[in-house]
Design an enzyme around this catalytic site. Structure first.
Site, PDB file in Angstrom:
ATOM      1  N   GLU A 178      -7.404   3.268  -6.554  1.00 18.68           N
ATOM      2  CA  GLU A 178      -8.225   3.084  -5.363  1.00 18.68           C
ATOM      3  C   GLU A 178      -9.699   2.934  -5.739  1.00 18.68           C
ATOM      4  OE1 GLU A 178      -8.845   1.909  -2.695  1.00 18.68           O
ATOM      5  OE2 GLU A 178      -8.168   3.249  -1.091  1.00 18.68           O
ATOM      6  N   ARG A 195       0.855  -1.191   0.000  1.00 19.42           N
ATOM      7  CA  ARG A 195       0.000   0.000   0.000  1.00 19.42           C
ATOM      8  C   ARG A 195       0.893   1.243   0.000  1.00 19.42           C
ATOM      9  NH1 ARG A 195      -3.859   2.537   4.741  1.00 19.42           N
ATOM     10  NH2 ARG A 195      -4.800   4.151   3.436  1.00 19.42           N
ATOM     11  N   HIS A 196       0.410   2.299  -0.595  1.00 19.46           N
ATOM     12  CA  HIS A 196       1.174   3.547  -0.634  1.00 19.46           C
ATOM     13  C   HIS A 196       1.418   4.104   0.767  1.00 19.46           C
ATOM     14  CE1 HIS A 196      -2.271   6.082   0.473  1.00 19.46           C
ATOM     15  NE2 HIS A 196      -2.996   5.294  -0.302  1.00 19.46           N
ATOM     16  N   ARG A 206       0.264   9.159  -5.208  1.00 22.21           N
ATOM     17  CA  ARG A 206       0.718   8.620  -3.925  1.00 22.21           C
ATOM     18  C   ARG A 206       1.293   7.223  -4.087  1.00 22.21           C
ATOM     19  NH1 ARG A 206      -4.892   9.192  -4.009  1.00 22.21           N
ATOM     20  NH2 ARG A 206      -6.211   7.422  -3.396  1.00 22.21           N
ATOM     21  N   ASN A 246      -4.806  10.898   4.585  1.00 21.26           N
ATOM     22  CA  ASN A 246      -4.810   9.746   5.484  1.00 21.26           C
ATOM     23  C   ASN A 246      -4.723  10.198   6.926  1.00 21.26           C
ATOM     24  OD1 ASN A 246      -2.745   7.813   3.231  1.00 21.26           O
ATOM     25  ND2 ASN A 246      -4.941   7.640   3.519  1.00 21.26           N
TER      26      ASN A 246
END
Length: 262
Positions: free
Chosen positions: A89, A10-11, A61, A17
């Site tokens: 995403e 995952r980034h 990202r 976030n």
């Protein structure tokens, strides 16, 4: 038949976030300072592995995270990064840019669990899974075309009664010691969660002993790492996975004291 490793990352963290705001596809934010640190930590953790192929979401990202990981890698800095919109995403429609709590409230108002709820204009979980299935099909085809003649002598084909189990010692090279072909994917939290569920539930991936289902389906942390060993073969109807083994899911050993946003 070709056996290859698939490592999914995952980034790193973004400011959205950290602020617990939904990004989805419409909000394309860069990594935060913490996100850069997380990506560098993941790169250091994976530095001794050789990635023959790299596939990333075309959101920045994910791209930034992949660049940092490969920049820290001793063997893969020149590996081409393939940007694939199939790895983007999950789209959250009108909820993008809003607090995650807002999505929960929308789901409650609709009488649904938040995970299963699709906001107006967003993607359903089934649509996200369809994207991943389409990606897997193209991945299998590419891997067979590029590596079908790769040396697989050290990767035996176990019989149905005694499936070979990958070696898991809590190290970065778990499962890949004798697997020369290795693909890296850098994607997103909701997409990865749907992808792992598909591999485990629909494709009946073999899980390592002691891995709890609650961990299998838990949210992936920023730069969380999962790994699978996949054997594919050509069939008249197209390439098909004949065996998928999970090595680990959502590993975050590399993060240490680095702050991370789930």
């Amino acid at each position: 038949m070709l056996t290859f490793a698939l490592t999914i990352v995952r980034h790193g963290e973004t400011q959205y976030n950290r602020d617990k705001l939904l990004q989805g596809q419409g909000i394309d934010t860069p990594l935060s300072d913490t996100g850069h640190q997380q990506a560098a930590a993941a790169g250091q953790y994976l530095r001794d592995l050789h990635f023959t192929n790299v596939f990333i979401s075309n959101l920045q990202r994910a791209g930034q995270t992949a660049e940092i990981i490969l920049g820290n890698n001793l063997h893969s800095s020149a590996t081409e990064m393939i940007l694939d919109p199939l790895l983007r995403e999950r789209g959250f429609g009108v909820a993008e840019g809003r607090p995650k709590e807002h999505l929960k409230n929308m789901a409650n108002a609709a009488g649904q669990a938040c995970r299963d709820y699709t906001p107006p204009g967003g993607e359903t979980l089934e649509q996200v899974k369809t994207r991943f299935k389409k990606f897997l099909k193209s991945l299998y085809q590419r891997m067979l075309e590029e590596h079908g003649s790769a040396d697989q002598r050290s990767v035996s084909t176990p019989g149905p009664s005694e499936p070979e189990q990958p070696v898991i010692a809590g190290l970065a090279n778990d499962g890949v010691q004798n697997v020369p072909v290795h693909a890296l994917i850098v994607s997103h939290g909701a997409f990865i969660r749907v992808s792992v569920r598909h591999l485990v539930e629909d494709l009946q991936c073999c899980l390592p002993a002691g891995l709890k289902m609650s961990q299998v389906f838990s949210p992936c942390p920023n730069t969380g790492i999962s790994r699978f060993i996949i054997s594919v073969r050509r069939e008249d109807s197209g390439p098909r996975a004949c065996r998928i083994q999970c090595v680990f899911i959502n590993r975050k050993d590399h993060l240490g004291d680095t702050r991370n946003s789930a």
